[in-house]
Scaffold this motif. Structure first.
Motif, mmCIF file in Angstrom:
data_model
loop_
_atom_site.group_PDB
_atom_site.id
_atom_site.type_symbol
_atom_site.label_atom_id
_atom_site.label_comp_id
_atom_site.label_asym_id
_atom_site.label_seq_id
_atom_site.Cartn_x
_atom_site.Cartn_y
_atom_site.Cartn_z
ATOM 1 N N LEU A 1 0.834 -1.196 0.125
ATOM 2 C CA LEU A 1 0.094 0.046 0.060
ATOM 3 C C LEU A 1 0.783 1.269 -0.012
ATOM 4 O O LEU A 1 1.988 1.121 0.611
ATOM 5 N N ARG B 1 -3.043 -9.295 0.205
ATOM 6 C CA ARG B 1 -3.801 -8.140 -0.130
ATOM 7 C C ARG B 1 -5.153 -7.940 0.719
ATOM 8 O O ARG B 1 -6.123 -7.450 0.254
ATOM 9 N N LEU C 1 -8.418 -6.083 -0.609
ATOM 10 C CA LEU C 1 -8.386 -4.907 -1.543
ATOM 11 C C LEU C 1 -7.902 -5.321 -2.976
ATOM 12 O O LEU C 1 -7.244 -6.438 -3.286
ATOM 13 N N TYR D 1 -4.100 0.818 -2.538
ATOM 14 C CA TYR D 1 -3.430 -0.353 -3.153
ATOM 15 C C TYR D 1 -2.674 -0.054 -4.115
ATOM 16 O O TYR D 1 -3.224 0.677 -5.331
#
Length: 348
Positions: free
Chosen positions: A132, A228, A278, A346
């Motif tokens: 991120l 993720r 994400l 992201y």
């Protein structure tokens, strides 16, 4: 003070003396506006230093002498009284200007200390947190303080990162001290503990040693995982805002509300961690209640969910700054509470 207001204050003594001189010339010697020339050095102490006050006092004396001669009162009791008034007001203005300059220096020193404290307490977050990108914004309700009871931190690790955004109950130096306790405990525990529950337990213990009575800290803890996903623990804090790549937004509410940190004895042992997956282009905004509870002049709360379009900027810092400016515009005045925002985007 704004530059335009500063210029007005600087010009005010000369304007007052000009107005008094004009009134005296137009009304004649019978009315007696001469003592009002002392308004010049009186207003001089509002801006500038002792030297400027003395200079304007000398200008006022010269003007008083000229007007006294014009009014045929030079050398009379009335003329001497006017000159004495100007001298007395000039002396008082010098004392006031010296005191104001001393207070301004003290305030500058306090600001400098606050800036150092801000760099230590609320240091810049790393630009990358796992997969991120991170950006942060902090707006203090007390402009001179620069810092307050809101807190944030991002601790990176090889496998990801751990994040906290919180809000200390109360204001002032006590709130700053409590924020320092939470951040110190989080920075240490984030590296040592195997999971977020262990981190929050360390925070609870640190607060129990520090707090007294019914003080507390609301907070959201987040763990950025390599798969993720983001694991969230919410302790009585406003729900993070998840913004999908298509522009849709939803608040990530906890399954069951639990008390804030510092009040663990009043409720369940702790929140159940919930995960959010994400996708490329997704964003998560963590914030304090100073954002969502900010009101405009009509009393309407800031509509955070309706402002997600501002987060479409390519640069996360620019997106967060656009949101902060919109918040300040909505309030149209000083914030009533500190407002902290941390944006996680992201990278894909």
């Amino acid at each position: 003070m704004k530059p335009s207001n500063q210029r007005r204050v600087v010009a005010l003594p000369y304007l007052m003396m000009a107005v008094v001189a004009a009134l005296d010339l137009l009304s004649g010697p019978e009315v007696g506006f001469l003592p009002l020339v002392a308004l010049g050095p009186a207003f001089a102490s509002l801006a500038g230093g002792v030297r400027r006050t003395v200079l304007i006092g000398l200008v006022a004396l010269m003007l008083c002498v000229l007007l006294s001669a014009y009014n045929n009162v030079l050398g009379t009791t009335r003329g001497f009284t006017s000159l004495a008034s100007i001298l007395g007001v000039t002396a008082a203005g010098m004392v006031a200007a010296a005191g104001r300059q001393r207070r301004e220096k003290e305030l500058a020193d306090v600001r400098s200390i606050a800036e150092v404290a801000q760099r230590v307490l609320l240091r810049p977050v790393p630009r990358r947190a796992g997969h991120l990108r991170a950006a942060v914004s902090y707006t203090s309700a007390v402009a001179e303080a620069r810092i307050g009871g809101d807190l944030y931190e991002v601790v990176t690790a090889p496998g990801g990162a751990r994040v906290i955004v919180g809000d200390v109950q109360g204001k002032g130096l006590e709130a700053v001290e409590t924020a320092a306790v939470v951040l110190g405990a989080f920075r240490e525990a984030a590296h040592d503990e195997a999971d977020l529950a262990g981190v929050s337990s360390r925070l609870e213990k640190a607060l129990n040693r520090h707090l007294s009575g019914e003080e507390f800290v609301t907070a959201v803890l987040a763990e950025i995982n390599p798969d993720r996903t983001v694991t969230l623990l919410n302790y009585g804090h406003p729900a993070p805002l998840l913004v999908r790549a298509d522009g849709s937004a939803l608040f990530v509410e906890p399954a069951e509300p639990v008390p804030p940190l510092g009040l663990a004895s009043l409720g369940p042992e702790g929140p159940v961690g919930h995960r959010v997956t994400l996708a490329p282009g997704d964003q998560m905004l963590l914030y304090t209640d100073g954002v969502t509870e900010a009101r405009d002049r009509r009393g309407a709360f800031y509509p955070l969910a309706d402002r997600v379009s501002l987060l479409r900027e390519d640069d996360p810092e620019a997106a967060l700054e656009a949101l902060r400016r919109d918040l300040v515009t909505h309030v149209d005045g000083p914030l009533h509470d500190d407002a902290a925002m941390l944006l996680l985007r992201y990278l894909g």
